[in-house]
Structures are given as structure tokens and as C-alpha cells.
Design an enzyme around this catalytic site. Structure first.
Site, PDB file in Angstrom:
ATOM      1  N   GLU A  43      46.833 -64.416  -1.153  1.00 34.65           N
ATOM      2  CA  GLU A  43      46.260 -63.076  -1.123  1.00 34.65           C
ATOM      3  C   GLU A  43      44.877 -63.079  -1.789  1.00 34.65           C
ATOM      4  OE1 GLU A  43      47.382 -58.544  -2.647  1.00 34.65           O
ATOM      5  OE2 GLU A  43      48.554 -60.241  -3.372  1.00 34.65           O
TER       6      GLU A  43
ATOM      7  N   LYS B  61      46.556 -54.866   4.426  1.00 35.69           N
ATOM      8  CA  LYS B  61      47.659 -54.442   3.564  1.00 35.69           C
ATOM      9  C   LYS B  61      47.869 -52.939   3.714  1.00 35.69           C
ATOM     10  CE  LYS B  61      49.267 -55.419  -1.152  1.00 35.69           C
ATOM     11  NZ  LYS B  61      48.850 -56.014  -2.445  1.00 35.69           N
TER      12      LYS B  61
ATOM     13  N   CYS C 216      52.027 -59.519  -0.387  1.00 33.77           N
ATOM     14  CA  CYS C 216      52.569 -59.188  -1.698  1.00 33.77           C
ATOM     15  C   CYS C 216      53.690 -58.152  -1.583  1.00 33.77           C
ATOM     16  CB  CYS C 216      51.440 -58.752  -2.633  1.00 33.77           C
ATOM     17  SG  CYS C 216      51.805 -58.999  -4.388  1.00 33.77           S
TER      18      CYS C 216
END
Length: 352
Positions: A69, A156, A190
Site C-alpha cells: 500500500e 481505496k 488494507c
């Protein structure tokens, strides 16, 4: 299976190799997750580091390489950007300016460079970046094929906690699963991996190699990854950074809020934990908490069918007459224009 990981000097190779006995009659893909730290605030140096790591992985036969990430652009661990409810500080605003400057445009020259790297080393590349779209930043994942083509991106959808101050929210238009010669590849970043409906959307697209770039190095993370592998009947490749305090700019330029005084240059601020898991829930490589490393495994794609014989979450194990999911996958924009609002041409010859 044998795993050999090394933590070499910064200018030496970073290698973790896996020698696995797999069924040679089924397709096998060698995959690597990169566990390494950004060169913070220095996008050019980060790209140079990425190419060195990609070359190392390709030299060991990797066909698919997944980076963590925010590898390009950086994960601003410990920073609060001087923000509190009702107040922002000048220093925090300057931190955001520098962070914005280190982000990349998509498309843009850095994307072209990453595509060229993928083509040069003949690998499918999954790269975590901070994407700059005007003055809004997104935590994104970019996908490239082994011929050097940019395939697309995932933004995201749900930044966590203070991340929401600095990152925008993705929408349903960037939840791709790419059908490639090495399998159907997608990614979630994540803690959005904890979102059951997002995972289900990806399962519905037939994902086979589920990439999970992350910033979570806690001992609980591998359990989440194992669950996803079992739930989705897919390989899970999770890549995290391994960072020490010295990998970030020194104070007062960069401050780890609340804990700065407790940290020395060698203090670990992100411990990694990158790993690769099979559709049967077997840990093939990792988790590694020792340092920067390349963590590799051979993926026997026949394991996908073997796992889904028991449990196909959106197939024979689904109950669509009771439970179903609708995904809004069109792009969402803050401003849209109709034909009637187009610019009006003025005929100056009719004016006095």
C-alpha cells in the site's frame, strides 16, 4: 516448502525464494510480494528502488509482483497533518503540500515508467500508489501486464480513521478484476479487506489472485488473510512495508505523533508481516517480520478448483433467493454537465 529470507544491506539484493513441490499438470505461477519501504517524499528515488526490487524478483522467475500500500507516494504513518476538529496548523498544511507533491497523476509520467518496468522485466505488476487527481489524493493500486501496458486501477473505497483527512473515497467504478494469462487478478487495500460486501463484489467477478496491499503489521492480520483465502477460494497475496524511523524524514520535518520521543533511528515503525496464502488456507510464504524482503511462492492454480469443490461463495454455496448484492459500478462525479449547459458562442457581428 522451503523459505529462505534475507535482510541484506540497503544496496544489496533483497531475496526470499520458495522451492515448492506442486502438481506439474496444473498451471503454476510464481508470485512475489515485496516487503520494502518507500523513500519518503522522494518519488524518483522510490521508483528507482521499485525497479531494483522488480529486477530481483524477475531474476528469480517471478511472473507476478505485488508491492505494498502507498509504496509510491508513501504511507504517512504517525502523522496527523496538524489537524484537529475546528483547527489546522500551518505546519500541517505544509506537510500536506509536500505529500501532494510526492503523489502521482494517473495517467502520467510515473505510470508510464512503471508500465515500462513491467514490460522490461516481463512481469504482471500490482503497485500501491498515492494518486493525485487535482488537489484530492487517493490511495490506489495500479495494474500492469507483462507487455508493459497499464490495465487500470483500484481506488481505496474507505480510508480508515485519520486517513480520511488526506485521502478521497473511491467508488464502484474502480473495483476491477483483470483476466490475465496468470489468473484473474484484483486488489483491496488494507482495512477495506474487512468489508464483506466489497469482497463479495470481487468474488462475483471471479477473482483468483486476490492482492491485499496493506499497512497493517499486527499479529491479527494473517488471520484476516487466511479467512479471505478460504472464503473466496482464491490465492491471497498481502504486501506490507517494513520501515524503521530512519526511513522517514527526521524531526521536526516529520513527527510521529505522541511517540516521537520514544523512537530511535532503528526503531521499527512498521513490522511487515507480508505473506502468501493458498485457497485451502495454507500459508505458502511468510509472514515475515524480520526486515525488507521479497517473499515468493509458486501458485498451483489447480488449488482453486480443489478448494471450490467444497465451498464456492458466489456459486453453489450462495443463496441468491435469500441474500443478494447489487453493486453500483458507475463513476460518480461532483459536477456533471448537460448539453444545454454547454458554452454559448456569441456572434460579435450582431452586437453594437
Amino acid at each position: 516448502m522451503s523459505l529462505v529470507a534475507t535482510a541484506p544491506p540497503s544496496d544489496g539484493p533483497i531475496i526470499a525464494e520458495v522451492d515448492m513441490g506442486v502438481d506439474s499438470s496444473a498451471p503454476v505461477v510464481r508470485a512475489t510480494v515485496v516487503q520494502a519501504c518507500t523513500v519518503f517524499y522522494d518519488t524518483s528515488a522510490t521508483l528507482e528502488k521499485a525497479e531494483r526490487l522488480l529486477a530481483e524478483a524477475a531474476g528469480y522467475g517471478s511472473q507476478l509482483v505485488v508491492f505494498p500500500e502507498a509504496f509510491v507516494g508513501g504511507y504517512p504513518r504517525g502523522s496527523n497533518f496538524g489537524a484537529a476538529i475546528g483547527n489546522r496548523t500551518p505546519k500541517g498544511r505544509e506537510e500536506f503540500r509536500k505529500y501532494h507533491a510526492a503523489a502521482i497523476d494517473v495517467p502520467g509520467p510515473e505510470v508510464d515508467r512503471l508500465a515500462a518496468m513491467a514490460g522490461k522485466y516481463k512481469v504482471f505488476l500490482v503497485m500501491g500508489v498515492i494518486e493525485r487527481d487535482g488537489y484530492t489524493l487517493y490511495c490506489s493500486v495500479l495494474f500492469f501486464d507483462a507487455q508493459g501496458h497499464y490495465l487500470g486501477k483500484h481506488r481505496k473505497m474507505m480510508p480508515t480513521s485519520v486517513e480520511r483527512i488526506i485521502w478521497g473515497f473511491g467508488d464502484g467504478s474502480t473495483i476491477p478484476v483483470f483476466d490475465t494469462p496468470v489468473g484473474k487478478i484484483g486488489a483491496a487495500i488494507c482495512w477495506e479487506n474487512r468489508m464483506p460486501l466489497l469482497r463479495t463484489a470481487m468474488y462475483g467477478k471471479g477473482i483468483e489472485i486476490y492482492c491485499a496491499p496493506t499497512a497493517d503489521s499486527r499479529p491479527t492480520w494473517p488471520a484476516s488473510m487466511t479467512h479471505i483465502a478460504l472464503e473466496g477460494g482464491c490465492f491471497v497475496l498481502s504486501a506490507n512495508q517494513f520501515c524503521r524511523r530512519r526511513d522517514y524524514p527526521p524531526a521536526p520535518e516529520y513527527v510521529f505523533a505522541e511517540i516521537e520521543e520514544e523512537l530511535g533511528p532503528d526503531s521499527v515503525v512498521c513490522a511487515g508481516g507480508s505473506l502468501i496464502i493458498s485457497p485451502m488456507g495454507t500459508v505458502l510464504a511468510g509472514p515475515n517480520y524480520e526486515g525488507e524482503a521479497l517473499i515468493s511462492a509458486d501458485l498451483d492454480l489447480g488449488e482453486i478448483a480443489r478448494a471450490k469443490f467444497d465451498f464456492d461463495v458466489v456459486g453453489h454455496y450462495a443463496r441468491p433467493e435469500v441474500l443478494s448484492l447489487t453493486v453500483t459500478d458507475n463513476p460518480v462525479s461532483a459536477v456533471s454537465y448537460t448539453a444545454s449547459s454547454a458554452a454559448v458562442k456569441i456572434d460579435c457581428s450582431q452586437t453594437k
